[in-house]
Design an enzyme around this catalytic site. Structure first.
Site, PDB file in Angstrom:
ATOM      1  N   GLY A 290       5.518   8.378   1.323  1.00  0.00           N
ATOM      2  CA  GLY A 290       6.492   8.103   2.389  1.00  0.00           C
ATOM      3  C   GLY A 290       7.407   6.953   1.992  1.00  0.00           C
ATOM      4  N   HIS A 291       6.791   5.866   1.526  1.00  0.00           N
ATOM      5  CA  HIS A 291       7.597   4.732   1.046  1.00  0.00           C
ATOM      6  C   HIS A 291       8.461   5.172  -0.143  1.00  0.00           C
ATOM      7  CE1 HIS A 291       3.867   2.644   2.676  1.00  0.00           C
ATOM      8  NE2 HIS A 291       4.829   2.041   3.360  1.00  0.00           N
TER       9      HIS A 291
ATOM     10  N   SER B  46       0.317   7.594   5.892  1.00  0.00           N
ATOM     11  CA  SER B  46       0.249   6.244   6.430  1.00  0.00           C
ATOM     12  C   SER B  46      -0.692   5.429   5.546  1.00  0.00           C
ATOM     13  CB  SER B  46      -0.300   6.270   7.862  1.00  0.00           C
ATOM     14  OG  SER B  46      -0.758   4.982   8.235  1.00  0.00           O
TER      15      SER B  46
ATOM     16  N   GLN C 200       9.972   1.781  16.359  1.00  0.00           N
ATOM     17  CA  GLN C 200      10.419   0.623  15.570  1.00  0.00           C
ATOM     18  C   GLN C 200      11.910   0.765  15.229  1.00  0.00           C
ATOM     19  OE1 GLN C 200       8.106  -1.165  12.185  1.00  0.00           O
ATOM     20  NE2 GLN C 200       9.428   0.109  10.930  1.00  0.00           N
TER      21      GLN C 200
ATOM     22  N   ALA D 271       0.861  -1.192   0.000  1.00  0.00           N
ATOM     23  CA  ALA D 271       0.000   0.000   0.000  1.00  0.00           C
ATOM     24  C   ALA D 271       0.895   1.239   0.000  1.00  0.00           C
ATOM     25  CB  ALA D 271      -0.963  -0.011   1.197  1.00  0.00           C
ATOM     26  N   LEU D 272       1.798   1.235  -0.953  1.00  0.00           N
ATOM     27  CA  LEU D 272       2.874   2.232  -0.967  1.00  0.00           C
ATOM     28  C   LEU D 272       2.340   3.640  -1.262  1.00  0.00           C
ATOM     29  CD1 LEU D 272       5.672   0.234  -2.858  1.00  0.00           C
ATOM     30  CD2 LEU D 272       5.142   0.293  -0.409  1.00  0.00           C
ATOM     31  N   HIS D 273       2.923   4.609  -0.545  1.00  0.00           N
ATOM     32  CA  HIS D 273       2.568   6.020  -0.729  1.00  0.00           C
ATOM     33  C   HIS D 273       3.861   6.829  -0.798  1.00  0.00           C
ATOM     34  CE1 HIS D 273       3.577   6.190   3.491  1.00  0.00           C
ATOM     35  NE2 HIS D 273       2.564   5.392   3.823  1.00  0.00           N
TER      36      HIS D 273
END
Ligand code: AMP
Length: 282
Positions: A37-38, A187, A155, A33-35
């Protein structure tokens, strides 16, 4: 761009990349579910290791609690591959659950202490699942660089500790939080928000900005900074705060006053969606 489904395929590819000059691959672990940010992580990886960037896409069941959103987590493999390739990925690693967790799998990584703080406190077992899948990815892909977002700052602390403790040899590179124009941290879970919740969700980034402003104006006392952030949540009754913390970014233990490198982190429930945000005091 190549698509690998097994650990052995990824490992062979990674080793072949290393042959020519000694430098290894860069790995960008994701749940898909890349956006944008990725995308920023993939771009940074492609800059560091042009032509040798693997993006893993794996919705890792062990990091979800029994009542969490594993089954409804967004999955959009074709769009993810297109985005990853556009940003400079040269390989996708998309294993099945059985490939990552062979029948009877009984080996897990626990990062003692750290795993029970911040999100680990509200999501028992979450960081055990994260550490376990990331160690598997690092062993499989043998990257010398692994890219993660500051968005998941706790994380990062857990994974840095693990990489150091296990002498894994991969260097962890942390990229800044990518935000929408109005401040909301990107996100994959933002797609769950209704229009009204999307508005309410802004309280997280507003609280982060408020704390940044107070620090810039000279305020350093944790109690004062946290109270100011808590006050912002008070104005948004539909949002249920999970935690507000000022901690040492290495140990995730609370600090009395903010210094260079202190992590200010918030988590909150907006409807049924749990969101997080943070800033590193600089
Ligand atoms: P996920 O797919 O949510 O597991 O995220 C994969 C990686 O992308 C993690 O290292 C995240 O911290 C990072 N990431 C997620 N959202 C953002 C964001 N808004 N800005 C920068 N990195 C992000």
């Amino acid at each position: 761009m190549e698509i690998f489904r097994t650990v052995e395929q990824l490992r062979q590819w990674s080793r072949a990349q290393r042959c020519d000059g000694g430098e290894g691959i860069a790995l960008v672990p994701t749940m898909g579910a890349l956006h944008a940010g990725h995308a920023s992580l993939i771009r940074a990886a492609a800059e560091a290791r042009p032509g040798r960037v693997a993006v893993s896409i794996f919705v890792n069941p062990t990091q979800f609690g029994p009542n969490e959103d594993f089954s409804k987590y967004p999955r959009m493999f074709n769009a993810d591959c297109a985005l990853a390739e556009r940003e400079g990925a040269t390989a996708i690693f998309a294993p099945s659950v059985e490939e990552m967790y062979p029948a009877g799998a009984a080996t897990f990584v626990d990062v003692d202490g750290l795993s029970d703080r911040l999100d680990g406190k509200s999501r028992p077992g979450h960081f055990r699942g994260v550490a376990t899948v990331v160690v598997k990815l690092l062993i499989a892909g043998e990257p010398d660089l692994a890219f993660f977002g500051q968005k998941d700052a706790a994380q990062v602390a857990v994974l840095r500790r693990m990489v150091e403790d296990l002498r894994l040899g991969a260097k962890i590179v942390v990229c800044p939080i990518v935000r929408e124009a109005d401040g909301l941290a990107l996100s994959s879970r933002n797609t769950y928000l209704s229009a009204e919740e999307r508005k309410q969700a802004l309280v997280l980034s507003k609280a982060v900005r408020r704390v940044e402003e107070l620090v810039a104006s000279g305020e350093r006392e944790s109690a004062v900074l946290m109270e100011a952030a808590r006050g912002m949540f008070g104005a948004e009754p539909a949002v249920r705060m999970d935690y507000i913390e000022l901690v040492d970014w290495e140990t995730l233990l609370p600090v009395l006053s903010a210094t260079h490198g202190t992590l200010f982190a918030v988590a909150a429930w907006v409807g049924k969606t749990r969101l997080i945000d943070n800033t590193i005091i600089g």
